[in-house]
Design an enzyme around this catalytic site. Structure first.
Site, PDB file in Angstrom:
ATOM      1  N   ASP A 157       0.839  -1.192   0.000  1.00 52.97           N
ATOM      2  CA  ASP A 157       0.000   0.000   0.000  1.00 52.97           C
ATOM      3  C   ASP A 157       0.881   1.253   0.000  1.00 52.97           C
ATOM      4  O   ASP A 157       1.867   1.329   0.743  1.00 52.97           O
ATOM      5  CB  ASP A 157      -0.874  -0.040   1.260  1.00 52.97           C
ATOM      6  CG  ASP A 157      -1.870   1.097   1.317  1.00 52.97           C
ATOM      7  OD1 ASP A 157      -2.702   1.187   0.413  1.00 52.97           O
ATOM      8  OD2 ASP A 157      -1.795   1.893   2.274  1.00 52.97           O
ATOM      9  N   GLU A 175       1.759  -0.316  -5.004  1.00 52.83           N
ATOM     10  CA  GLU A 175       0.854   0.788  -5.322  1.00 52.83           C
ATOM     11  C   GLU A 175       1.784   1.996  -5.430  1.00 52.83           C
ATOM     12  O   GLU A 175       2.225   2.537  -4.419  1.00 52.83           O
ATOM     13  CB  GLU A 175      -0.181   0.993  -4.212  1.00 52.83           C
ATOM     14  CG  GLU A 175      -1.193   2.067  -4.572  1.00 52.83           C
ATOM     15  CD  GLU A 175      -2.158   2.380  -3.423  1.00 52.83           C
ATOM     16  OE1 GLU A 175      -3.334   2.665  -3.695  1.00 52.83           O
ATOM     17  OE2 GLU A 175      -1.742   2.347  -2.250  1.00 52.83           O
TER      18      GLU A 175
END
Lengths: 706, 111
Positions: free
Chosen positions: A351, A388
């Site tokens: 993330d 990401e």
């Protein structure tokens, strides 16, 4: 065999037998006769081990680490004769209170072990915590053994993956799931593995399953009065522990076994498991946040701090983990190695991974040591690593993320281009041509497998909402619709939200099928969001991070309601898996290098062999793949022709003629009603007209040439 | 509730009766019984579970120990397991490794 002589106590404290411990591994380790505790702090002046009986609100005993128990900056001690199943432990650290210089020691706090493998305190999802308890998130020791039998990570070739992004609790929480186990748990998910297999996905990517606190920032919705939770879990409490509240056996403290069993069962069914890991920040928030662990153990080491001692906020959540400090880097590495080795995890999605490439002052590094180390780590060598590639501080690295030949990334540009194109926006033909090829403009040297292609993910609209809403409708989150993204590139197909208009419903279903088809014929790794295959809606809410209700839960009655979509998804995934030419490790060369008579890829327009890249063409794209070039010419596949028409009227496309007597067959036509929208491989009808094909308005056709 | 275990060996069948709460503090006792059964080359292991009211993760590990100690060819039967004990066994997947029966069925076990 001679017994070791260092397994006997040398000290005693309030009746507890002790000896200096092993410095490594960090955390609590069950050793002969007792438990070894080891923890790092470079700025603490004293450290105390605090033992509790399980669930007790007051400590059983507090045992100081003697000076002789400290080696370097590591405090370690073995405590003998304690019952590992009924003990919880924490640390009390003293040191400077000097926030300006980054130190926030507070010896009144009991701190969770950053290496805790099991964490108590939130054992059953949604059970109100005892806020008076001085120790909210409670480290517990664990035995790491498990009966894996012959299981190991599957190591599927990445180009063959079809990833399903999903939330454990949401998957089976709805009563319609009818699972026998506690709904919303790892055990519940096991019961639905047959569904995943039938859908055809071979990899699940789980939203965070590390221990987090669903009660963090919990509040009542001003609209519905319902409790709003930290539902998605992007706020880690403990990096090494599975979320107890996701385990039916969390109440028995057996979440480790239950989650391992889920991994084992997924593997037995040919499905890999990727964890969404959140190393960019923790649940401790900013200077006003709570003490869980790092803040009281060594704040200055674990967090990126401004020159004034405040928290940098590149994550948008209050703090930023100091990932490129060597100690923190080692913790991240230890953590991922632990999940890969102990839990047989197949890969990780990071993330806001751009943060992992920032130095300790927040500046982007050209050669980030953490990312390089993860790329070359021997234990993680076969794990998929997916970034990401952006953060909340404005660092956007799609296409330029430091990859070291290993990292793939969520291709946000694929998502954006495809959404705009299907919606009917102009000036996208050139970009779309790149996106369906695996984005060679972004990943020229990395190949198409660097591109995780997706249209929707947990952040943003579901696929059905993408074609049902022009704008977000996030009022239920309680922020007056100010939260969530505004750049959704969505189109409501003629009516905002729910409708009974059959024409609009039909168009929405067609658009969903258009998206799914293009995703499955694109080079790169397709990822679909849980429930998109059955038209799951969040009522236009594009930021359901706090909703423990129907907005997130998978409603299994949709399998019947939107059976046409489900069947289409099953078949279009099967289409991709049937055709090796769609799953390449290398970029197209735009040449015939195997003597098949046609190049590996060729682009076309409404006239064969005449692609129209001009500004006059805004709505059509056609391309042909040579099946003889599949896997670099090692596999012989059908030729495949794809025509996309985003225009509001049907258009005729001239077909390229096939060499060697092959003929075109209709595999997919999204303008047709089910079941004629997609055909099983081998049953595709022969086209009567081999020279032209009509593509309906806002539709996609796929032909196979054999 | 105190834990008790007793072993009877007969015709290649090792029958261990478990009563009380099986946790880390008493799991070694249970393992000792399993070791005895393995040393006697029992071909079937029958665990009479009716009186077992609680099983912790250490208890579960003792079952895994039984499976591994006895060998893959030895069938393990769990008899009359109470619901609160069945739950963790099922949700951690151990039920795939054993045969669970509601009562001792000689035709199944001795057949």
């Amino acid at each position: 065999m001679v017994e070791r002589i260092d397994v006997y106590p040398t000290h005693i404290h309030e009746g507890y037998k002790l000896r200096p411990g092993q410095t490594l591994p960090f955390g609590a380790s069950i050793v002969p006769g007792g438990i070894n505790f080891s923890i790092f702090s470079s700025h603490a002046t004293t450290c105390i081990l605090v033992l509790f009986e399980k669930d007790a609100d007051k400590p059983l005993v507090e045992i100081p680490f003697l000076e002789e128990f400290r080696i370097g900056n590591v405090y370690s001690m073995t405590v003998f004769d304690i019952d590992y199943e009924n003990i919880e432990y924490g640390f009390r650290m003293d040191g400077p209170w000097d926030p300006k210089n980054g130190h926030r020691f507070d010896k009144t706090k009991v701190l969770m072990d950053p290496y805790a493998k099991v964490i108590g305190g939130r054992d059953v999802w949604g059970t109100n915590p005892d806020w008076d308890n001085v120790y909210q998130h409670r480290s517990r020791p664990v035995l790491n053994d498990f009966d894996w039998e012959h299981d190991k990570p599957l190591e599927l070739p990445i180009e063959d993956l079809v990833i399903y992004e999903m939330h454990v609790r949401s998957f089976t929480r709805h009563e319609s799931s009818k699972v026998e186990a506690t709904p919303g748990t790892f055990a519940g998910m096991i019961e639905k593995i047959p569904y995943l297999k039938e859908l055809g996905v071979n990899c699940v990517e789980l939203l965070p399953i590390y221990e987090f606190d669903e009660f963090e920032d919990s509040r009542r919705s001003p609209i519905t009065g319902e409790m709003l939770f930290q539902y998605w879990g992007y706020s880690t409490v403990g990096f090494f522990a599975p979320k107890a509240g996701y385990a039916a056996t969390g109440k028995y403290g057996m979440q480790v076994d239950e989650f391992k069993n889920l991994v084992k069962e997924l593997h037995a069914n040919g499905i890999e498991i990727i964890l969404d890991v959140v190393f960019n920040h923790t649940a401790e928030g900013n200077e006003n946040g709570q003490y869980v662990s790092f803040r009281g153990i060594d704040n200055k080491i674990y967090y990126m701090l401004t020159p004034d001692g405040y928290y940098f906020n590149f994550s948008g959540t209050g703090n930023t983990l100091n990932c490129n400090h060597p100690v923190v880097r080692n913790m991240v590495l230890d953590c991922l190695r632990y999940w890969a080795a102990e839990y047989h995890i197949d890969g990780f999605r990071f993330d806001l991974a751009a943060i992992l490439g920032r130095d300790q002052n927040g500046a982007p590094l050209s050669n980030p040591p953490l990312l390089e180390q993860l790329a070359h780590d021997p234990i993680l060598a076969k794990c998929k690593l997916i970034a990401e590639a952006w953060d909340a501080g404005g660092l956007y690295q799609v296409g330029v993320f430091p990859a070291y030949g290993r990292w793939a990334e969520w291709n946000g540009k694929y998502r954006d281009a495809l959404r705009k194109f299907i919606k009917g926006e102009e000036n996208l033909i050139g970009e779309m041509a790149s996106r369906v090829q695996g984005s060679p403009d972004l990943y020229a040297t990395r190949g198409p497998t660097a591109s995780i292609n997706f249209i929707t993910a947990h952040d943003g609209f579901t696929l059905m909402d993408l074609v049902s809403y022009n704008g977000k409708h996030n009022e239920a989150n309680g922020w007056n619709n100010t939260d969530g993204a505004n750049d959704n590139d969505s189109w409501n197909s003629g009516w905002e939200g729910d409708t009974t208009d059959p024409g609009i419903i039909q168009l929405r279903h067609r658009q969903v099928k258009n998206f799914a088809t293009i995703l499955m014929v694109s080079q790169g790794i397709p990822m679909i969001l849980m429930g998109d295959e059955v038209g799951r809606s969040q009522n236009g809410n594009n930021n359901t991070y706090c909703q423990d209700n129907l907005l997130n839960w998978f409603d299994w009655s949709l399998l019947d309601k939107n059976a046409d979509l489900l069947k289409f998804f099953q078949k279009v995934i099967n289409f991709r898996q049937t055709h090796a030419v769609l799953r390449s490790r290398t970029h197209y060369r735009h040449a015939d290098y195997v003597g098949s008579g046609i190049p590996d890829i060729s682009f076309h327009g409404t006239q064969a062999w005449q692609p129209d890249w001009s500004a006059n063409n805004q709505h059509t794209l056609a391309f042909m793949l040579s099946g003889d070039h599949a896997k670099g010419g090692k596999v012989h596949d059908d030729h495949i022709y794809v025509a996309i028409n985003t225009y509001w009227d049907a258009l005729s496309f001239g077909l390229p003629q096939l060499p060697h007597g092959r003929r075109w067959h209709m595999a997919i036509n999204t303008s047709m009603p089910t079941p004629e929208d997609i055909w099983q491989p081998g049953s595709e009808p022969l086209l009567g007209d081999q020279h032209t094909v009509w593509v309906g308005n806002r539709s996609v056709i796929v032909l196979v040439g054999r | 509730m105190a834990f008790e275990s007793s072993l009877v060996l007969e015709n290649g069948i090792a029958k261990i009766t478990l009563v009380g709460e099986l946790d880390a503090s008493v799991a070694p006792q249970f393992q000792e019984k399993i070791k005895e059964a393995a040393d006697a080359h029992a071909q079937k292991l029958v665990l009479m579970m009716e009186g077992l009211v609680y099983m912790s993760s250490a208890g579960l590990r003792a079952l895994v120990y039984a499976k591994q100690k006895m060998g893959a060819q030895v069938k393990i039967y769990l008899i009359a397991t109470q619901d609160q004990v069945v739950e963790p066994i099922k949700q951690t997947g151990f039920h795939y490794s054993v045969i669970m029966l509601p009562s001792y069925d000689a035709s199944v076990i001795e057949g």
